[in-house]
Write a protein that holds these residues in place. Structure first.
Motif, mmCIF file in Angstrom:
data_model
loop_
_atom_site.group_PDB
_atom_site.id
_atom_site.type_symbol
_atom_site.label_atom_id
_atom_site.label_comp_id
_atom_site.label_asym_id
_atom_site.label_seq_id
_atom_site.Cartn_x
_atom_site.Cartn_y
_atom_site.Cartn_z
ATOM 1 N N ALA A 5 40.342 52.526 9.345
ATOM 2 C CA ALA A 5 38.592 52.946 9.384
ATOM 3 C C ALA A 5 38.536 54.745 9.317
ATOM 4 O O ALA A 5 39.917 55.086 9.669
ATOM 5 N N SER A 6 37.953 55.298 9.342
ATOM 6 C CA SER A 6 38.148 57.052 9.556
ATOM 7 C C SER A 6 36.560 57.146 9.057
ATOM 8 O O SER A 6 35.447 56.377 9.188
ATOM 9 N N LEU A 17 25.818 60.261 9.606
ATOM 10 C CA LEU A 17 27.987 59.888 8.903
ATOM 11 C C LEU A 17 28.163 58.306 8.195
ATOM 12 O O LEU A 17 27.357 58.267 8.144
ATOM 13 N N ARG A 18 29.132 58.592 6.956
ATOM 14 C CA ARG A 18 29.676 58.016 6.674
ATOM 15 C C ARG A 18 31.129 57.499 6.874
ATOM 16 O O ARG A 18 32.095 58.229 6.868
ATOM 17 N N LEU A 19 31.383 55.945 7.208
ATOM 18 C CA LEU A 19 32.536 55.688 8.037
ATOM 19 C C LEU A 19 33.196 55.058 6.400
ATOM 20 O O LEU A 19 32.416 54.255 5.641
ATOM 21 N N SER A 20 34.150 54.778 6.842
ATOM 22 C CA SER A 20 35.210 54.375 5.168
ATOM 23 C C SER A 20 36.141 53.231 6.058
ATOM 24 O O SER A 20 36.514 53.710 7.385
ATOM 25 N N ASN A 76 39.271 49.692 -2.802
ATOM 26 C CA ASN A 76 39.400 48.813 -1.966
ATOM 27 C C ASN A 76 38.764 49.829 -0.551
ATOM 28 O O ASN A 76 39.752 49.208 0.113
ATOM 29 N N THR A 77 37.299 50.251 -0.827
ATOM 30 C CA THR A 77 37.452 50.278 0.277
ATOM 31 C C THR A 77 35.954 49.594 0.892
ATOM 32 O O THR A 77 34.865 49.906 -0.158
ATOM 33 N N VAL A 78 35.035 49.700 1.624
ATOM 34 C CA VAL A 78 34.057 49.480 2.581
ATOM 35 C C VAL A 78 33.451 50.985 3.228
ATOM 36 O O VAL A 78 34.166 51.721 3.627
ATOM 37 N N TYR A 79 32.389 51.160 3.003
ATOM 38 C CA TYR A 79 31.440 52.251 3.780
ATOM 39 C C TYR A 79 30.602 51.538 4.633
ATOM 40 O O TYR A 79 29.915 50.863 4.369
ATOM 41 N N LEU A 80 29.582 52.252 5.572
ATOM 42 C CA LEU A 80 29.128 52.322 6.346
ATOM 43 C C LEU A 80 28.536 53.731 6.696
ATOM 44 O O LEU A 80 28.692 54.595 7.860
ATOM 45 N N GLN A 81 27.330 54.223 5.854
ATOM 46 C CA GLN A 81 26.167 55.055 5.820
ATOM 47 C C GLN A 81 25.297 54.593 6.769
ATOM 48 O O GLN A 81 24.681 54.186 7.273
ATOM 49 N N MET A 82 25.559 55.685 7.439
ATOM 50 C CA MET A 82 24.931 55.994 9.329
ATOM 51 C C MET A 82 23.806 56.757 9.457
ATOM 52 O O MET A 82 24.352 58.244 8.768
ATOM 53 N N TRP A 111 42.167 43.643 11.599
ATOM 54 C CA TRP A 111 41.188 44.740 12.172
ATOM 55 C C TRP A 111 41.489 45.832 11.652
ATOM 56 O O TRP A 111 42.357 46.441 11.617
ATOM 57 N N GLY A 112 40.749 47.179 11.429
ATOM 58 C CA GLY A 112 40.813 48.310 11.804
ATOM 59 C C GLY A 112 41.160 48.954 12.721
ATOM 60 O O GLY A 112 41.047 48.036 14.079
ATOM 61 N N GLN A 113 41.472 50.063 12.408
ATOM 62 C CA GLN A 113 41.944 50.912 14.366
ATOM 63 C C GLN A 113 41.246 51.179 15.127
ATOM 64 O O GLN A 113 41.043 51.782 16.281
ATOM 65 N N GLY A 114 39.011 51.483 14.597
ATOM 66 C CA GLY A 114 38.162 52.218 15.242
ATOM 67 C C GLY A 114 38.460 53.474 14.970
ATOM 68 O O GLY A 114 39.916 54.054 14.681
ATOM 69 N N THR A 115 37.130 53.781 14.873
ATOM 70 C CA THR A 115 37.143 55.430 14.578
ATOM 71 C C THR A 115 35.673 55.240 15.652
ATOM 72 O O THR A 115 34.734 54.435 16.134
ATOM 73 N N GLN A 116 36.219 56.839 16.807
ATOM 74 C CA GLN A 116 34.475 56.816 17.742
ATOM 75 C C GLN A 116 33.796 57.940 16.944
ATOM 76 O O GLN A 116 33.787 58.897 15.831
#
Length: 121
Positions: A5-6, A17-20, A76-82, A111-116
């Motif tokens: 995750a990033s 923000l957009r998480l990947s 191979n990527t999922v996104y979260l547009q916030m 699980w991904g490693q987490g992104t703050q």
């Protein structure tokens, strides 16, 4: 499958923000993918999920209309547009891969490693 995750960061209320979440492995397309978050002192909670076909999505009520989940199987990527971020969105965000959609989160394979994500008021 392994997840990375990033995209987290420190933003002000109202910002975006957009998480990947990038996956390795050839089975990405068979997983429902989504995001959980955990705020300090609270339990991890479900945020959003997208089905393995990409045709279905589901969100927790507090983010509906502000967050959008999507996937690009070619990458191979999922996104979260916030968008319209609020201080209460502050948390560590984790991506997760699960074969289930309706009961997403019950049988997580990775699980991904987490992104703050920190949202200041």
């Amino acid at each position: 499958v392994q997840l990375q995750a990033s995209g987290g960061g420190l933003v002000q209320a109202g910002d975006s923000l957009r998480l990947s979440c990038a996956a390795t492995g050839r089975t990405f397309g068979s997983y429902s993918m989504g995001w959980f978050r955990q705020a300090p002192g609270k339990e991890r909670e479900f945020v959003a999920v997208i089905s393995w076909t990409g045709a279905s999505t589901r969100y927790t009520d507090s983010v509906k209309g502000r967050f959008t989940i999507s996937r690009d199987d070619a990458k191979n990527t999922v996104y979260l547009q916030m968008n319209s971020l609020k201080p209460e969105d502050t948390a560590v965000y984790y991506c997760a891969a699960d074969k289930l959609y309706t009961d997403y989160g019950r049988t997580v394979d990775a699980w991904g490693q987490g992104t703050q994500v920190t949202v200041s008021s």
